[in-house]
Design a protein around this motif. Structure first.
Motif, PDB file in Angstrom:
ATOM      1  N   LYS A  50     -12.870  -9.134   0.006  1.00 55.35           N
ATOM      2  CA  LYS A  50     -12.137 -10.219  -0.649  1.00 55.35           C
ATOM      3  C   LYS A  50     -12.028 -10.044  -2.157  1.00 55.35           C
ATOM      4  O   LYS A  50     -11.009 -10.370  -2.760  1.00 55.35           O
ATOM      5  CB  LYS A  50     -12.830 -11.550  -0.354  1.00 55.35           C
ATOM      6  N   ALA A  51     -13.101  -9.529  -2.757  1.00 53.61           N
ATOM      7  CA  ALA A  51     -13.132  -9.415  -4.223  1.00 53.61           C
ATOM      8  C   ALA A  51     -12.193  -8.308  -4.697  1.00 53.61           C
ATOM      9  O   ALA A  51     -12.068  -7.268  -4.047  1.00 53.61           O
ATOM     10  CB  ALA A  51     -14.556  -9.125  -4.679  1.00 53.61           C
ATOM     11  N   ALA A  52     -11.513  -8.560  -5.818  1.00 58.11           N
ATOM     12  CA  ALA A  52     -10.632  -7.555  -6.397  1.00 58.11           C
ATOM     13  C   ALA A  52     -11.409  -6.280  -6.689  1.00 58.11           C
ATOM     14  O   ALA A  52     -12.568  -6.335  -7.094  1.00 58.11           O
ATOM     15  CB  ALA A  52     -10.000  -8.091  -7.674  1.00 58.11           C
ATOM     16  N   ASP A  53     -10.777  -5.157  -6.449  1.00 61.35           N
ATOM     17  CA  ASP A  53     -11.352  -3.827  -6.692  1.00 61.35           C
ATOM     18  C   ASP A  53     -12.564  -3.491  -5.825  1.00 61.35           C
ATOM     19  O   ASP A  53     -13.323  -2.588  -6.140  1.00 61.35           O
ATOM     20  CB  ASP A  53     -11.707  -3.642  -8.187  1.00 61.35           C
ATOM     21  N   SER A  54     -12.738  -4.229  -4.714  1.00 61.94           N
ATOM     22  CA  SER A  54     -13.857  -3.931  -3.815  1.00 61.94           C
ATOM     23  C   SER A  54     -13.392  -3.131  -2.595  1.00 61.94           C
ATOM     24  O   SER A  54     -14.197  -2.739  -1.762  1.00 61.94           O
ATOM     25  CB  SER A  54     -14.515  -5.231  -3.331  1.00 61.94           C
ATOM     26  N   PHE A  55     -12.083  -2.890  -2.503  1.00 64.96           N
ATOM     27  CA  PHE A  55     -11.538  -2.278  -1.286  1.00 64.96           C
ATOM     28  C   PHE A  55     -12.017  -0.840  -1.103  1.00 64.96           C
ATOM     29  O   PHE A  55     -11.973  -0.028  -2.014  1.00 64.96           O
ATOM     30  CB  PHE A  55     -10.011  -2.311  -1.307  1.00 64.96           C
ATOM     31  N   ASP A  56     -12.481  -0.566   0.123  1.00 60.13           N
ATOM     32  CA  ASP A  56     -12.938   0.771   0.490  1.00 60.13           C
ATOM     33  C   ASP A  56     -12.255   1.107   1.819  1.00 60.13           C
ATOM     34  O   ASP A  56     -12.608   0.547   2.857  1.00 60.13           O
ATOM     35  CB  ASP A  56     -14.467   0.743   0.633  1.00 60.13           C
ATOM     36  N   HIS A  57     -11.255   1.982   1.773  1.00 58.52           N
ATOM     37  CA  HIS A  57     -10.453   2.207   2.991  1.00 58.52           C
ATOM     38  C   HIS A  57     -11.274   2.751   4.148  1.00 58.52           C
ATOM     39  O   HIS A  57     -11.031   2.414   5.297  1.00 58.52           O
ATOM     40  CB  HIS A  57      -9.247   3.113   2.693  1.00 58.52           C
ATOM     41  N   LYS A  58     -12.274   3.584   3.846  1.00 58.23           N
ATOM     42  CA  LYS A  58     -13.092   4.149   4.927  1.00 58.23           C
ATOM     43  C   LYS A  58     -13.831   3.063   5.689  1.00 58.23           C
ATOM     44  O   LYS A  58     -13.811   3.013   6.913  1.00 58.23           O
ATOM     45  CB  LYS A  58     -14.112   5.140   4.355  1.00 58.23           C
ATOM     46  N   LYS A  59     -14.506   2.199   4.917  1.00 56.79           N
ATOM     47  CA  LYS A  59     -15.253   1.106   5.548  1.00 56.79           C
ATOM     48  C   LYS A  59     -14.300   0.134   6.224  1.00 56.79           C
ATOM     49  O   LYS A  59     -14.581  -0.403   7.294  1.00 56.79           O
ATOM     50  CB  LYS A  59     -16.091   0.361   4.506  1.00 56.79           C
ATOM     51  N   SER A  86      10.790   3.365   6.872  1.00 58.64           N
ATOM     52  CA  SER A  86      11.242   4.591   6.217  1.00 58.64           C
ATOM     53  C   SER A  86      10.520   5.819   6.770  1.00 58.64           C
ATOM     54  O   SER A  86      10.879   6.947   6.463  1.00 58.64           O
ATOM     55  CB  SER A  86      11.006   4.497   4.707  1.00 58.64           C
ATOM     56  N   GLY A  87       9.490   5.584   7.561  1.00 55.65           N
ATOM     57  CA  GLY A  87       8.695   6.706   8.068  1.00 55.65           C
ATOM     58  C   GLY A  87       7.538   7.047   7.149  1.00 55.65           C
ATOM     59  O   GLY A  87       6.776   7.978   7.419  1.00 55.65           O
ATOM     60  N   PHE A  88       7.422   6.310   6.055  1.00 54.48           N
ATOM     61  CA  PHE A  88       6.339   6.524   5.098  1.00 54.48           C
ATOM     62  C   PHE A  88       5.809   5.182   4.623  1.00 54.48           C
ATOM     63  O   PHE A  88       6.549   4.198   4.573  1.00 54.48           O
ATOM     64  CB  PHE A  88       6.827   7.293   3.867  1.00 54.48           C
ATOM     65  N   ILE A  89       4.536   5.164   4.247  1.00 50.54           N
ATOM     66  CA  ILE A  89       4.011   4.002   3.530  1.00 50.54           C
ATOM     67  C   ILE A  89       4.103   4.359   2.054  1.00 50.54           C
ATOM     68  O   ILE A  89       3.385   5.238   1.574  1.00 50.54           O
ATOM     69  CB  ILE A  89       2.565   3.682   3.936  1.00 50.54           C
ATOM     70  N   GLU A  90       5.017   3.722   1.345  1.00 53.47           N
ATOM     71  CA  GLU A  90       5.185   3.975  -0.077  1.00 53.47           C
ATOM     72  C   GLU A  90       4.192   3.130  -0.865  1.00 53.47           C
ATOM     73  O   GLU A  90       3.581   2.214  -0.324  1.00 53.47           O
ATOM     74  CB  GLU A  90       6.617   3.628  -0.514  1.00 53.47           C
ATOM     75  N   GLU A  91       4.089   3.426  -2.162  1.00 58.47           N
ATOM     76  CA  GLU A  91       3.120   2.720  -3.001  1.00 58.47           C
ATOM     77  C   GLU A  91       3.310   1.200  -2.945  1.00 58.47           C
ATOM     78  O   GLU A  91       2.341   0.455  -2.861  1.00 58.47           O
ATOM     79  CB  GLU A  91       3.227   3.221  -4.442  1.00 58.47           C
ATOM     80  N   GLU A  92       4.568   0.742  -2.962  1.00 58.48           N
ATOM     81  CA  GLU A  92       4.826  -0.712  -2.938  1.00 58.48           C
ATOM     82  C   GLU A  92       4.338  -1.321  -1.633  1.00 58.48           C
ATOM     83  O   GLU A  92       3.841  -2.446  -1.610  1.00 58.48           O
ATOM     84  CB  GLU A  92       6.331  -1.023  -3.064  1.00 58.48           C
ATOM     85  N   GLU A  93       4.501  -0.580  -0.517  1.00 58.69           N
ATOM     86  CA  GLU A  93       4.031  -1.099   0.770  1.00 58.69           C
ATOM     87  C   GLU A  93       2.512  -1.065   0.845  1.00 58.69           C
ATOM     88  O   GLU A  93       1.892  -1.943   1.453  1.00 58.69           O
ATOM     89  CB  GLU A  93       4.624  -0.276   1.923  1.00 58.69           C
ATOM     90  N   LEU A 108      -3.583  -5.608  -2.776  1.00 51.24           N
ATOM     91  CA  LEU A 108      -4.503  -4.678  -3.426  1.00 51.24           C
ATOM     92  C   LEU A 108      -4.177  -4.650  -4.911  1.00 51.24           C
ATOM     93  O   LEU A 108      -3.026  -4.849  -5.311  1.00 51.24           O
ATOM     94  CB  LEU A 108      -4.351  -3.275  -2.836  1.00 51.24           C
ATOM     95  N   THR A 109      -5.183  -4.395  -5.722  1.00 53.92           N
ATOM     96  CA  THR A 109      -4.925  -4.244  -7.156  1.00 53.92           C
ATOM     97  C   THR A 109      -4.256  -2.888  -7.372  1.00 53.92           C
ATOM     98  O   THR A 109      -4.276  -2.019  -6.486  1.00 53.92           O
ATOM     99  CB  THR A 109      -6.246  -4.276  -7.967  1.00 53.92           C
ATOM    100  N   ASP A 110      -3.675  -2.685  -8.545  1.00 54.81           N
ATOM    101  CA  ASP A 110      -3.027  -1.401  -8.839  1.00 54.81           C
ATOM    102  C   ASP A 110      -4.023  -0.254  -8.722  1.00 54.81           C
ATOM    103  O   ASP A 110      -3.702   0.822  -8.225  1.00 54.81           O
ATOM    104  CB  ASP A 110      -2.420  -1.420 -10.255  1.00 54.81           C
ATOM    105  N   LYS A 111      -5.240  -0.524  -9.179  1.00 57.99           N
ATOM    106  CA  LYS A 111      -6.292   0.487  -9.130  1.00 57.99           C
ATOM    107  C   LYS A 111      -6.605   0.872  -7.681  1.00 57.99           C
ATOM    108  O   LYS A 111      -6.714   2.051  -7.333  1.00 57.99           O
ATOM    109  CB  LYS A 111      -7.537  -0.097  -9.807  1.00 57.99           C
ATOM    110  N   GLU A 112      -6.742  -0.146  -6.826  1.00 58.03           N
ATOM    111  CA  GLU A 112      -7.034   0.103  -5.410  1.00 58.03           C
ATOM    112  C   GLU A 112      -5.882   0.825  -4.730  1.00 58.03           C
ATOM    113  O   GLU A 112      -6.089   1.742  -3.925  1.00 58.03           O
ATOM    114  CB  GLU A 112      -7.290  -1.230  -4.687  1.00 58.03           C
ATOM    115  N   THR A 113      -4.655   0.400  -5.055  1.00 60.31           N
ATOM    116  CA  THR A 113      -3.474   1.012  -4.448  1.00 60.31           C
ATOM    117  C   THR A 113      -3.413   2.501  -4.790  1.00 60.31           C
ATOM    118  O   THR A 113      -3.191   3.347  -3.927  1.00 60.31           O
ATOM    119  CB  THR A 113      -2.198   0.309  -4.949  1.00 60.31           C
ATOM    120  N   LYS A 114      -3.644   2.803  -6.054  1.00 61.89           N
ATOM    121  CA  LYS A 114      -3.569   4.200  -6.499  1.00 61.89           C
ATOM    122  C   LYS A 114      -4.676   5.057  -5.878  1.00 61.89           C
ATOM    123  O   LYS A 114      -4.446   6.203  -5.488  1.00 61.89           O
ATOM    124  CB  LYS A 114      -3.607   4.268  -8.030  1.00 61.89           C
TER     125      LYS A 114
END
Ligand SMILES: [Ca+2]
Ligand SMILES: [Ca+2]
Length: 139
Positions: A50-59, A86-93, A108-114
């Motif tokens: 829930k917290a910003a910048d806490s996202f961990d895709h593996k977990k 489009s066949g891709f997940i783009e940055e905006e998606e 997601l925050t910009d940092k998490e997205t990147k």
């Protein structure tokens, strides 16, 4: 198709009026994420990050139960997340990827997205293909 009227209802009127001349391709019926994954697991995973910048895709992929799914099921999830087909997940998606799991998912925050994009985008084209997504989830 069992329910063509449902399938076409979201298309623009040209498709329903004269389907044979319509230039729109027939979209594959989108599956709901809840038909692939357990909604309780999705809820728990969204709560955990829930917290910003806490996202961990593996977990996250582990918690929602996607990691243990077959490549076919992971691809189904990919198609849900590829909102514009489009066949891709783009940055905006990718920024709105959690909303693909549940409508109340946060952005997601910009940092998490990147960071997410960088982890998944092995060929460096700036977007995530289906194979890259499967590889990331099963990593
Ligand atoms: Ca897309
Ligand atoms: Ca890529």
């Amino acid at each position: 198709m069992l329910f063509p009227e449902l399938l076409y209802s979201s298309l623009s009127s040209c498709c329903t009026q004269s389907r044979t001349h319509c230039q729109h391709s027939t979209p594959a019926a989108k599956m709901a994420m809840s038909s692939i994954l357990n909604t309780d697991d999705i809820k728990k995973a969204l709560d955990a990050f829930k917290a910003a910048d806490s996202f961990d895709h593996k977990k996250f992929f582990e918690m929602v139960g996607l990691k243990g799914k077959s490549a076919d099921d992971v691809k189904k999830a990919f198609h849900v997340l590829d909102a514009d087909n489009s066949g891709f997940i783009e940055e905006e998606e990718l920024k709105f990827v959690l909303k693909g799991f549940a409508t109340n998912g946060r952005d997601l925050t910009d940092k998490e997205t990147k960071a997410f994009l960088k982890a998944a985008d092995k060929d460096g084209d700036g977007k995530i293909g289906a194979e890259e997504f499967v590889a990331l989830v099963h990593e």
